[in-house]
Scaffold this motif. Structure first.
Motif, mmCIF file in Angstrom:
data_model
loop_
_atom_site.group_PDB
_atom_site.id
_atom_site.type_symbol
_atom_site.label_atom_id
_atom_site.label_comp_id
_atom_site.label_asym_id
_atom_site.label_seq_id
_atom_site.Cartn_x
_atom_site.Cartn_y
_atom_site.Cartn_z
ATOM 1 N N ASN A 180 11.920 4.465 1.819
ATOM 2 C CA ASN A 180 11.994 4.871 3.230
ATOM 3 C C ASN A 180 12.291 3.682 4.138
ATOM 4 O O ASN A 180 12.997 3.817 5.147
ATOM 5 N N TYR A 181 11.765 2.530 3.795
ATOM 6 C CA TYR A 181 12.027 1.307 4.553
ATOM 7 C C TYR A 181 13.517 0.972 4.520
ATOM 8 O O TYR A 181 14.126 0.630 5.547
ATOM 9 N N GLU B 214 3.925 6.274 -4.758
ATOM 10 C CA GLU B 214 3.940 6.325 -3.297
ATOM 11 C C GLU B 214 4.469 5.016 -2.720
ATOM 12 O O GLU B 214 5.195 5.010 -1.723
ATOM 13 N N GLY B 215 4.107 3.911 -3.335
ATOM 14 C CA GLY B 215 4.621 2.626 -2.864
ATOM 15 C C GLY B 215 6.120 2.520 -3.015
ATOM 16 O O GLY B 215 6.819 1.950 -2.165
ATOM 17 N N ASN B 216 6.648 3.062 -4.087
ATOM 18 C CA ASN B 216 8.093 3.106 -4.301
ATOM 19 C C ASN B 216 8.769 3.925 -3.205
ATOM 20 O O ASN B 216 9.805 3.514 -2.663
ATOM 21 N N LYS B 217 8.164 5.046 -2.843
ATOM 22 C CA LYS B 217 8.727 5.893 -1.781
ATOM 23 C C LYS B 217 8.697 5.175 -0.435
ATOM 24 O O LYS B 217 9.621 5.305 0.379
ATOM 25 N N LYS B 218 7.635 4.401 -0.200
ATOM 26 C CA LYS B 218 7.573 3.626 1.046
ATOM 27 C C LYS B 218 8.694 2.598 1.092
ATOM 28 O O LYS B 218 9.307 2.381 2.144
ATOM 29 N N GLN C 200 0.544 -3.045 0.158
ATOM 30 C CA GLN C 200 0.592 -1.625 0.528
ATOM 31 C C GLN C 200 1.670 -0.859 -0.221
ATOM 32 O O GLN C 200 1.609 0.368 -0.321
ATOM 33 N N LEU C 201 2.627 -1.570 -0.810
ATOM 34 C CA LEU C 201 3.650 -0.902 -1.614
ATOM 35 C C LEU C 201 3.267 -0.812 -3.088
ATOM 36 O O LEU C 201 3.993 -0.227 -3.889
ATOM 37 N N ARG D 118 5.643 -0.864 -6.258
ATOM 38 C CA ARG D 118 6.908 -0.111 -6.160
ATOM 39 C C ARG D 118 7.375 0.515 -7.477
ATOM 40 O O ARG D 118 8.570 0.663 -7.714
ATOM 41 N N GLU E 92 15.514 3.632 6.556
ATOM 42 C CA GLU E 92 15.401 3.426 8.004
ATOM 43 C C GLU E 92 16.255 2.250 8.450
ATOM 44 O O GLU E 92 16.865 2.290 9.531
#
Length: 275
Positions: free
Chosen positions: A33-34, A26-30, A17-18, A21, A37
Motif C-alpha cells: 500500500n505504501y 499484514e506487513g507485506n500488505k502495508k 511495524q511491517l 514483509r 500510494e
C-alpha cells in the motif's frame, strides 16, 4: 535523487511495524500500500488496476492469499522500447520474537525504485520505463515469474531489465554489476557511470570460471532464461544477510546514496544510447 526521501522510504519499509514483509502478511500488505500510494502521488500510469498485478502463490502459501506485484509506468518520449526496473519488496517476516526487517534485503532496492520513479516522472526518459516492485521473491522468484508470464507488453519490447537487490552497504565499498558476461553491450555505459562514482563498480559474479554465479539469484533470473538482457546490481552477502540484524541502523547511508546515484546514472547513459 532526494536523499531525505530515499532514507525515509528505506527506514519505513524496514520498520518493525511491517513485521518483515513476508508474502501474504499484514506487513507485506502495508508495504504494498505504501508503494501504491507513492505511485498515485507521482501520478504514474499502470497497465493494472490500482497498480496491482495479483498472482497465485505456491502450495505452501496459496491458502493464505495471493501475491501482489506493484506496477508503475512512465512512457518514453522517443520509443516504445522498455527498460524494466525491478526490486522485490517482500522479505522473511518473523520467526518467534525476531523480526527480519530486511533493510538491505530488499527495502534498499524498493526505496531506490520509488525514488527513480519520481526522477523519471519529472525527467521523462527516451525509452519507456516500467517500474515493478515484486512480491514473493524470497519464495522462489514468484513475483518475477508472474510478471514475465503476464507482462503487459510484447516481451521483445524489453531492452533491459535492471534489478536492484541489496544495495545499501558494503564492507569494501563495492557494488556489483552482474550480467555483462552475457550482455557486454551495456558494459561501456556502466563503466562510464562507475568512473564518476566514489564507490567501486565491479563486474562479474555471473558464472565465469572461478567466480560466484548470481545469474539466477534474484528476480532478473526468469527474464534472463528467456534471453531478455539484464543488469543486476547488488552487494556481497554480509554478516546480517537473512538475519534479524538486517536493520536500518546497519545500512551505510553514504554508500547507499552513492549506489543509487550510480545506478540511476547508468540507466540514464543506457537510455540515451539506445536507438
Amino acid at each position: 535523487m532526494d536523499t531525505r526521501v530515499l532514507l525515509e522510504d528505506i527506514q519505513f519499509l524496514s520498520s518493525d511495524q511491517l513485521e518483515g514483509r513476508s508474502a501474504t502478511s499484514e506487513g507485506n500488505k502495508k508495504a504494498a500500500n505504501y508503494i501504491i500510494e507513492r505511485f498515485k502521488d507521482l501520478d504514474l500510469s499502470s497497465q493494472f488496476p490500482e497498480y496491482t498485478q495479483s498472482f497465485s502463490l505456491n502450495k505452501r502459501l496459496e491458502q493464505l492469499g495471493t501475491g501482489e506485484n506493484i506496477i508503475g509506468f512512465v512512457p518514453g518520449s522517443a520509443s516504445s522500447k522498455i527498460i524494466l526496473i525491478m526490486a522485490h519488496y517482500d522479505h522473511l517476516g518473523t520467526k518467534g520474537k525476531d523480526i527480519y526487517n530486511g533493510a538491505d534485503d530488499n527495502a534498499s532496492g524498493t526505496a531506490a525504485l520509488l525514488n527513480m520513479a519520481a526522477y523519471f516522472k519529472k525527467n521523462r526518459p527516451l525509452q519507456s520505463i516500467l517500474f515493478a516492485a515484486t512480491d514473493a521473491e524470497e519464495e522462489g522468484l514468484l513475483g518475477a515469474k508472474a510478471l514475465l508470464k503476464d507482462f503487459p507488453f510484447p516481451l521483445n519490447q524489453i531492452q533491459l531489465v535492471v534489478n536492484m537487490d541489496m544495495i545499501s552497504r558494503s564492507e569494501d565499498n563495492t557494488l556489483y554489476a552482474v550480467g555483462t558476461r552475457f550482455y557486454p553491450q551495456f558494459k561501456p555505459y556502466l563503466e562510464k557511470s562507475g568512473e564518476r562514482s566514489a564507490i567501486q563498480l565491479v563486474f562479474g559474479n555471473d558464472g565465469a570460471k572461478g567466480e560466484l554465479d548470481w545469474t539466477n539469484a534474484s528476480d532478473h533470473g526468469p527474464f534472463h532464461k528467456e534471453g531478455i538482457p539484464f543488469i543486476y546490481f547488488g552487494v556481497a552477502d554480509h554478516k546480517d544477510y537473512h538475519k534479524p540484524t538486517d536493520t536500518f541502523e546497519n545500512i551505510d547511508q553514504t554508500f547507499y546514496r552513492q549506489a543509487c546515484e550510480l545506478i540511476l546514472n547508468s540507466i540514464l547513459e543506457i537510455d540515451a544510447a539506445m536507438e
